[in-house]
Design an enzyme around this catalytic site. Structure first.
Site, PDB file in Angstrom:
ATOM      1  N   LEU A   1       0.827  -1.208   0.000  1.00 10.00           N
ATOM      2  CA  LEU A   1       0.000   0.000   0.000  1.00 10.00           C
ATOM      3  C   LEU A   1       0.864   1.263   0.000  1.00 10.00           C
ATOM      4  O   LEU A   1       0.735   2.115  -0.886  1.00 10.00           O
ATOM      5  CB  LEU A   1      -0.924   0.000   1.221  1.00 10.00           C
ATOM      6  CG  LEU A   1      -1.794   1.253   1.436  1.00 10.00           C
ATOM      7  CD1 LEU A   1      -2.790   1.421   0.302  1.00 10.00           C
ATOM      8  CD2 LEU A   1      -2.542   1.166   2.772  1.00 10.00           C
TER       9      LEU A   1
ATOM     10  N   GLN B   1      16.863   1.257  31.288  1.00  9.39           N
ATOM     11  CA  GLN B   1      17.239   2.048  32.463  1.00  9.39           C
ATOM     12  C   GLN B   1      17.527   1.170  33.671  1.00  9.39           C
ATOM     13  O   GLN B   1      18.471   1.408  34.421  1.00  9.39           O
ATOM     14  CB  GLN B   1      16.109   3.043  32.779  1.00  9.39           C
ATOM     15  CG  GLN B   1      16.486   4.149  33.721  1.00  9.39           C
ATOM     16  CD  GLN B   1      17.486   5.101  33.092  1.00  9.39           C
ATOM     17  OE1 GLN B   1      17.614   5.173  31.876  1.00  9.39           O
ATOM     18  NE2 GLN B   1      18.231   5.802  33.923  1.00  9.39           N
TER      19      GLN B   1
ATOM     20  N   ILE C   1       7.807  -1.686   2.261  1.00  9.61           N
ATOM     21  CA  ILE C   1       6.994  -2.896   2.156  1.00  9.61           C
ATOM     22  C   ILE C   1       7.717  -4.043   2.867  1.00  9.61           C
ATOM     23  O   ILE C   1       8.753  -4.537   2.386  1.00  9.61           O
ATOM     24  CB  ILE C   1       6.723  -3.276   0.683  1.00  9.61           C
ATOM     25  CG1 ILE C   1       6.148  -2.074  -0.080  1.00  9.61           C
ATOM     26  CG2 ILE C   1       5.794  -4.495   0.615  1.00  9.61           C
ATOM     27  CD1 ILE C   1       4.862  -1.501   0.508  1.00  9.61           C
TER      28      ILE C   1
ATOM     29  N   GLU D   1       1.486   0.446  10.265  1.00  4.36           N
ATOM     30  CA  GLU D   1       0.053   0.107  10.257  1.00  4.36           C
ATOM     31  C   GLU D   1      -0.758   1.219  10.890  1.00  4.36           C
ATOM     32  O   GLU D   1      -1.734   0.983  11.596  1.00  4.36           O
ATOM     33  CB  GLU D   1      -0.178  -1.235  10.935  1.00  4.36           C
ATOM     34  CG  GLU D   1       0.538  -2.333  10.164  1.00  4.36           C
ATOM     35  CD  GLU D   1      -0.069  -3.698  10.342  1.00  4.36           C
ATOM     36  OE1 GLU D   1      -1.275  -3.799  10.639  1.00  4.36           O
ATOM     37  OE2 GLU D   1       0.677  -4.674  10.169  1.00  4.36           O
TER      38      GLU D   1
ATOM     39  N   ALA E   1       3.047   8.636   0.007  1.00  2.00           N
ATOM     40  CA  ALA E   1       1.739   8.295   0.580  1.00  2.00           C
ATOM     41  C   ALA E   1       1.923   7.320   1.725  1.00  2.00           C
ATOM     42  O   ALA E   1       1.996   6.104   1.517  1.00  2.00           O
ATOM     43  CB  ALA E   1       0.831   7.703  -0.491  1.00  2.00           C
TER      44      ALA E   1
END
Lengths: 325, 262, 392
Positions: free
Chosen positions: C132, C345, C164, C372, C137
Site C-alpha cells: 500500500l 534504564q 513494504i 500500520e 503516501a
C-alpha cells in the site's frame, strides 16, 4: 521368624552387582533388628558363583538353577523364580536395588506376589512389624517415611545408601532346581555389546565430577576426567553436554538421566537448573566452579568457586598432585 | 500397527507447586499438571514408529478426572485417541493399584506394542511397567535406546542400555517396551494438532467399567502408607570464593579434607 | 514465576488457546530466542525461523482449515504473535505480515482466488506482503499514485511502493493501485494479487532500520507489470475500503507484537533486578527500581488485556471495530516504548550494550508506534469514533 530377602543382581559378566552387596548388608541389619534372618535368592542357569558371593553377606542363599535362563533377559526370569520362594513367606520383606534391573524385578515380583513396593529408600529401619522406609520426594523437597500396611513388602534402595559389609561368617547356599514351566515370556538377548569408554554405573560412585555447558566441548571433558581420576571418582554430565554430543547419555545426571547421591559432587560449568538439581542435590558435599556467582547452583552448593573452570580445574589437579606426592 | 502409550499427568516439576493432602499424599487435584516428561519420550517413539510403519497411537492414563486436560497436549502431539481411567476410589493409589488398573484396561485393548516411560517425576519408582508386563504375560523389554519392530514377522528388537553398553533384545509382539531419553526429543505439538485435539476421542472408564473391585484397590486399600513427612535438613549457607584459580583450588582441597573425602 | 500454563486470568482463553500459547512460549524460548541477537546483528532474513514457523503450522494460523490452514481466530493469531515477539520481534513479523498481506483476500477474495492462493500461504511455501505505502503516501493512504490500467483481460501496473515488509522475500503481494483517477478520493483504488517475481517488477533497495533489522523492508518498482483480471481482489474502486478493513484486523497483530516485546523486556529487567547487587543488596530491593518494574508490569498487563478484549470485539464485528483496533494498538505501542526504555534504564550501563537484549527490544519497539497507522492516526480514528456518536 522374619526373613529379609535380597535378590542377587548380576553384572554383565555374571558376578554380583555391588548394589546387591549393599542391599544384602541392609537386609542383614534389618534382620537383626527384627530378630530374624537375611536370606538371598540367586537365579541363573548356573547360580553357584553369584550365590557364593552373596552368601558372604547373609545367613543363607537359595540358589535356583533355571536351565533356560541363559541368553534371556534376566529380570523376568529372576522375578518369577524368586516369587515361588517368596510366596511361601507371607511376611516377606524383599530388598533390591533401585537401578534398572532392581526396578524390573521389583515390579514383576510385586505383580506375582501381591507385595507392595516402596522405592528409592534413603534409609530403612525396623519398626514394630515391618520396615520403616525413608524416601525423598518432589525432587528432594520433601522426605517421607512410609511403611507397608501388612508389614511385608518390597523395598528398592539406591546405591551408596548403605556401605557393603560382609557378615562375620558366610551363609550356607541351598540348591533348588526350578521345576515349573516359565510363567512369564522370556525375551532373547540376541547380542551383548560393550561400548568403549563405558564406565561403572555412575549411581555407585562416591565421587562424581560433572561437566555442564561451560565445559564447551568433548575435549573439555578430558580435564573433567582427569579430575575425576585424581579424586577416584566417575565423570558425570548435564543434559546440555549430552545433547551436544560431548559425552554419552549413560553419564547424564538429572531428571531424565540418573539420580545420584555421592559423597562429593563437583560441578564444573553447571548452572544448577532444576532438571539437573533433582539428580544430585542430595549429595553429601556439593562443590561448584562457575564463572557466574549468581548461577542457581549457588543456592544449594556447599562451596562455590567463582572462576574459569579450566583454570581452577588445572590448579586443583596441581594441588591434588602436590598433596599426594 | 497399534501402539498404546502409558502417560501420567504429574505436577509440573518446574512449577514446584506440589501440595500434600491430609494423608501426606500428593493432592493431585490441587497441583497444576503436565504430561510426565519421560512419557513424552515414549510418545515420541510411538509417533515416529506410526509415521514410518503406518498405524495409530493411543494413550492410556489413570488419573483424576481433570487428567483429560493434560491428555489433550499428548493428543495434540499426534496420538489418535485416549482412554482415561478415573474413579474417586483411585485417589491415593499406590504402585500396586496403578499396575492392576492399567493392566485391566490394557486387557480390553488390542495392540502390537505398549510403550512406557522409565519412571515418573513425582513417584520416581519405575516399577509399574514391569508389573503390568508380568500381569499380562507380555514380553518385557526395558531401558530402550532403540526400538525396531518387524511388522511382517510380528517381532520387535530393542537396544537395552546396560552399564557396559547395550544388549540387543528380541521378542514377539505384542510386547511392552520401556523408553529412555535416548530415543529422541519429543516433538512440539503442531498447531493443527492443538486445534484438532478437541475432536479426538477420550474414553473415560471407571473401575466398574473395567470389572474391578473398588474394595481391593485405590487409596483405601493401598499396600503402603505414608507415616510422616518433613523437609530435608537445610544446608549451611554457600561459601563463595573469588580470587585466583589457586585460591579457589585451595578452598576446594580444604573442604574435601575437612569432610574426609580425600 | 508461575508456569505459563496456569495463567488464564478471567478464564477468557479456551483450552486450545492456552495450549497453543504455552507451546509457542516454549518453542520461542528454545528455538527462536537463541537466534534473536544474531538476526539483529546480521540484518539477515531468518529463513530458518520461517521454515520452523511453517513446519509448526504457525503461518497457517490465519487461514481457513479447508485450504490447509489452522483456522485460528484473531485472538489465537495474536496469542501466537505475542509469544514469538517476546523472543524476537523480527520473527514475529513473519507471521504478522503473512496475515497482513493475505487479509485483502480473506476479506474480499473470491472463492476461486482463495482456493488458488491460500494453500501455499497457509503452508508457508509462499510468503505474502502488503503493498500500500508509497514514498509520498504514508498516513495519507488514499493519495497513492501507483496506476493500474485495464487492457483487455489484464491490468498493467506501474508505480513505486516503499516500506513494504517482506517485499523482497514474498511470492504474493497484495498491491493497491489507482484504477479510476477521476473518481471520488475513496473510490479511486483497487486491490490486486501480484505474483512475483514478474516482468517489470523490481526490488530497488532494502532499508537499513533502527529496529526489526532482520525483516526486509523494501522499495518496489512496478513498470507495466501485467496482472490478469482474475487477480483483481474485489471490484474496481473497492481498494480503499479493503485496505481500511485490512488494517482494522491487522492492527491487533501489531499490538500483540508490542505486548510481546514489552513482556520480553519486563522479564529481562526483572531477572536482572533479582540478581544484580549494588551497595550490598539486590537492586530489586531498592524502591525506585521496584516502582519502575511495577509500572512496567501494569503497562504490559493492561495493554494485554485490552488487546484480548479488542480481538474478541473485532472478531464479533459491529460498528466499533475501528475504535477497538485503534485503541489496542495505541495503548500497546506506547506501552512497549515506555517499558523497553525503562528496561534499559533498570539495566543501566548493561542495558545500553548488546550483551543484554533490552537495547534491541527498545529499538524494535519503536516501529509499533509507526507502522500500520501511526499513533497519531490511531488517535484520529478513536476521536472520530467518539465524536461521531449521536450522543457525543
Amino acid at each position: 521368624m522374619r526373613t529379609i530377602w535380597v535378590i542377587a543382581e548380576p553384572n554383565g559378566d555374571g558376578s554380583l552387582a555391588r548394589i546387591s552387596a549393599e542391599a544384602a548388608t541392609m537386609a542383614r541389619s534389618l534382620a537383626e533388628s527384627a530378630g530374624g534372618e537375611a536370606a538371598g535368592i540367586a537365579v541363573a542357569s548356573d547360580p553357584s558363583g553369584i550365590a557364593n558371593e552373596l552368601a558372604a553377606y547373609v545367613a543363607r542363599v537359595v540358589a535356583i538353577t533355571d536351565a533356560n535362563a541363559d541368553g534371556k533377559a534376566w529380570a523376568a526370569v529372576a522375578a518369577e523364580r524368586a516369587a515361588t520362594v517368596i510366596s511361601d513367606d507371607p511376611e516377606a520383606v524383599v530388598v533390591v536395588g533401585a537401578g534398572p534391573d532392581g526396578r524390573d524385578v521389583a515390579g514383576a515380583l510385586s505383580a506375582l506376589t501381591g507385595l507392595g513396593v516402596l522405592v528409592n529408600a534413603t534409609a530403612v529401619t525396623w519398626a514394630d512389624d515391618g520396615p520403616s522406609v525413608e524416601m525423598s520426594a518432589f525432587g528432594g523437597k520433601l522426605l517421607t517415611t512410609s511403611t507397608f500396611v501388612s508389614g511385608a513388602g518390597i523395598v528398592t534402595v539406591r546405591p551408596n545408601v548403605v556401605e557393603a559389609q560382609a557378615a562375620d561368617s558366610a551363609g550356607k547356599v541351598e540348591q533348588l532346581a526350578a521345576e515349573k514351566d516359565a510363567l512369564l515370556p522370556r525375551v532373547d538377548v540376541v547380542e551383548q555389546v560393550v561400548e568403549a569408554g563405558a564406565a561403572a554405573p555412575i549411581e555407585e560412585a562416591k565421587v562424581i565430577v560433572s561437566g555442564g555447558r561451560g565445559v564447551g566441548g568433548a575435549e573439555g571433558f578430558g580435564l573433567v576426567g582427569e579430575i575425576a581420576t585424581a579424586l577416584g571418582g566417575a565423570v558425570g554430565a548435564t543434559r546440555a553436554a549430552v545433547d551436544s554430543g560431548w559425552i554419552p547419555y549413560a553419564q547424564q545426571i538429572g531428571q531424565t538421566g540418573k539420580i545420584v547421591k555421592p559423597d562429593l559432587y563437583l560441578a564444573l560449568g553447571i548452572s544448577g537448573a532444576i532438571q539437573h538439581k533433582v539428580g544430585m542435590q542430595t549429595a553429601h558435599t556439593i562443590v561448584a566452579v562457575n564463572r557466574d556467582p549468581d548461577a542457581p547452583i549457588s543456592e544449594f552448593a556447599d562451596l562455590l568457586v567463582v572462576g574459569d573452570l579450566f583454570e581452577v580445574g588445572a590448579a586443583l589437579l596441581a594441588a591434588l598432585k602436590t598433596r599426594a606426592g | 500397527m497399534h501402539i498404546v502409550v502409558l502417560t501420567k499427568p504429574v505436577p509440573d516439576p518446574a512449577a514446584a507447586a506440589e501440595r500434600l493432602g491430609p494423608d501426606h499424599r500428593l493432592d493431585r487435584a490441587a497441583s497444576p499438571s503436565v504430561v510426565n516428561g519421560n512419557d513424552e519420550y515414549a510418545l515420541e517413539a510411538a509417533l515416529k514408529l506410526a509415521d514410518s510403519l503406518g498405524g495409530e497411537v493411543s494413550l492410556l492414563t489413570m488419573s483424576p478426572a481433570n487428567g483429560a486436560d493434560t491428555m489433550r497436549k499428548a493428543l495434540a502431539m499426534g496420538a489418535a485417541r485416549g482412554t482415561l481411567v478415573t474413579d474417586p476410589a483411585l485417589a491415593g493409589s499406590d504402585a500396586w493399584s496403578t499396575t492392576q488398573v492399567l493392566a485391566a484396561a490394557l486387557r480390553g485393548m488390542t495392540f502390537d506394542l505398549v510403550l512406557a516411560g522409565v519412571d515418573t517425576s513425582d513417584g520416581v519408582g519405575g516399577v509399574v511397567a514391569s508389573g503390568i508386563a508380568a500381569l499380562l504375560r507380555l514380553p518385557y523389554l526395558g531401558n530402550a535406546a532403540r526400538i525396531e519392530p518387524d511388522v511382517a514377522a510380528s517381532t520387535v528388537r530393542v537396544r537395552r542400555i546396560t552399564p557396559s553398553g547395550y544388549d540387543v533384545l528380541e521378542a514377539p509382539m505384542p510386547a511392552l517396551v520401556v523408553c529412555t531419553q535416548a530415543l529422541g526429543e519429543p516433538r512440539y505439538p503442531s498447531l493443527k494438532g492443538i486445534m484438532g485435539a478437541r475432536t479426538k476421542e477420550i474414553t473415560t472408564q471407571s473401575l466398574a467399567d473395567l470389572g474391578l473391585d473398588a474394595g481391593t484397590l485405590g487409596g483405601a486399600n493401598a499396600l503402603t502408607a505414608v507415616q510422616a513427612t518433613k523437609r530435608p535438613p537445610a544446608r549451611d549457607a554457600t561459601k563463595v570464593v573469588r580470587g585466583s584459580a589457586e585460591e579457589g583450588a585451595a578452598a576446594i582441597v580444604e573442604l574435601l579434607t575437612t569432610r574426609r573425602i580425600i | 514465576m508461575a508456569t505459563v500454563s496456569t495463567l488464564n486470568p478471567g478464564n477468557r482463553l479456551t483450552d486450545e488457546q492456552v495450549l497453543l500459547r504455552d507451546t509457542l512460549h516454549d518453542l520461542a524460548d528454545a528455538r527462536i530466542a537463541p537466534r534473536a541477537a544474531e538476526i539483529d546483528r546480521t540484518s539477515e532474513f531468518p529463513e530458518d525461523i520461517r521454515q520452523l514457523l511453517a513446519q509448526q503450522d504457525v503461518l497457517g494460523l490465519p487461514f481457513p482449515v479447508e485450504h490447509g490452514g489452522v483456522g485460528g481466530d484473531l485472538l489465537t493469531v495474536c496469542l501466537a504473535i505475542e509469544q514469538i515477539a517476546r523472543a524476537c520481534a523480527t520473527s514475529s513479523l513473519i507471521l504478522i505480515v503473512q496475515e497482513l498481506g493475505a487479509l485483502p483476500l480473506l476479506i474480499a477474495g473470491s472463492p476461486e482466488q482463495q482456493a488458488r492462493w491460500f494453500p501455499d500461504l497457509a503452508s508457508g511455501r509462499t510468503l505474502a506482503a502488503f503493498g500500500l505505502t508509497e514514498p509520498e503516501a504514508g498516513s495519507d493512504a488514499a493519495s497513492i499514485r501507483t496506476r493500474a490500467v485495464r487492457d483487455g483481460d489484464e491490468y498493467r501496473i506501474s508505480g513505486t511502493k516503499r516500506f513494504i515488509t517482506n517485499g523482497s522475500v514474498a511470492g504474493l503481494i497484495t498491491v493497491f493501485a489507482v484504477t479510476d483517477p477521476d473518481a471520488p478520493r475513496h473510490k479511486r483504488l483497487s486491490c490486486f494479487g501480484v505474483e512475483v517475481p514478474a516482468d517489470g517488477f523490481r526490488v530497488e533497495r532494502l532499508e537499513h532500520k533502527l529496529g526489526i533489522r532482520g525483516s526486509p523492508t523494501a522499495e518496489l518498482s512496478f513498470a507495466e507489470v501485467r496482472v490478469p483480471v482474475a487477480n483483481r481482489i474485489g471490484e474496481e474502486g473497492e481498494g480503499f475500503r479493503i485496505a481500511m478493513a485490512t488494517l482494522d484486523r491487522s492492527r491487533p497483530g501489531v499490538a500483540a507484537q508490542a505486548v510481546g516485546i514489552a513482556q520480553g523486556a519486563l522479564e529481562v529487567a526483572t531477572a536482572y533486578a533479582r540478581e544484580r547487587k549494588q551497595f550490598g543488596q539486590r537492586i530489586g530491593d531498592f524502591q525506585m527500581i521496584q516502582a519502575m518494574l511495577a509500572d512496567m508490569d501494569a503497562q504490559v498487563e493492561s495493554a494485554r488485556q485490552l488487546l484480548y478484549t479488542a480481538c474478541v470485539e473485532i472478531e464479533a464485528g459491529g460498528p466499533d471495530v475501528a475504535r477497538w483496533s485503534a485503541l489496542c494498538k495505541l495503548v500497546a505501542g506506547d506501552a512497549a516504548m515506555r517499558v523497553t526504555t525503562d528496561a534499559v534504564q533498570v539495566l543501566g550501563g548493561y542495558g545500553y550494550i548488546d550483551e543484554f537484549p533490552v537495547e534491541r527490544m527498545m529499538r524494535d519497539a519503536k516501529i509499533t508506534q509507526i507502522y500500520e497507522g501511526t499513533q497519531q492516526v490511531q488517535r484520529l480514528v478513536i476521536a472520530r469514533a467518539l465524536l461521531g456518536r449521536p450522543d457525543a
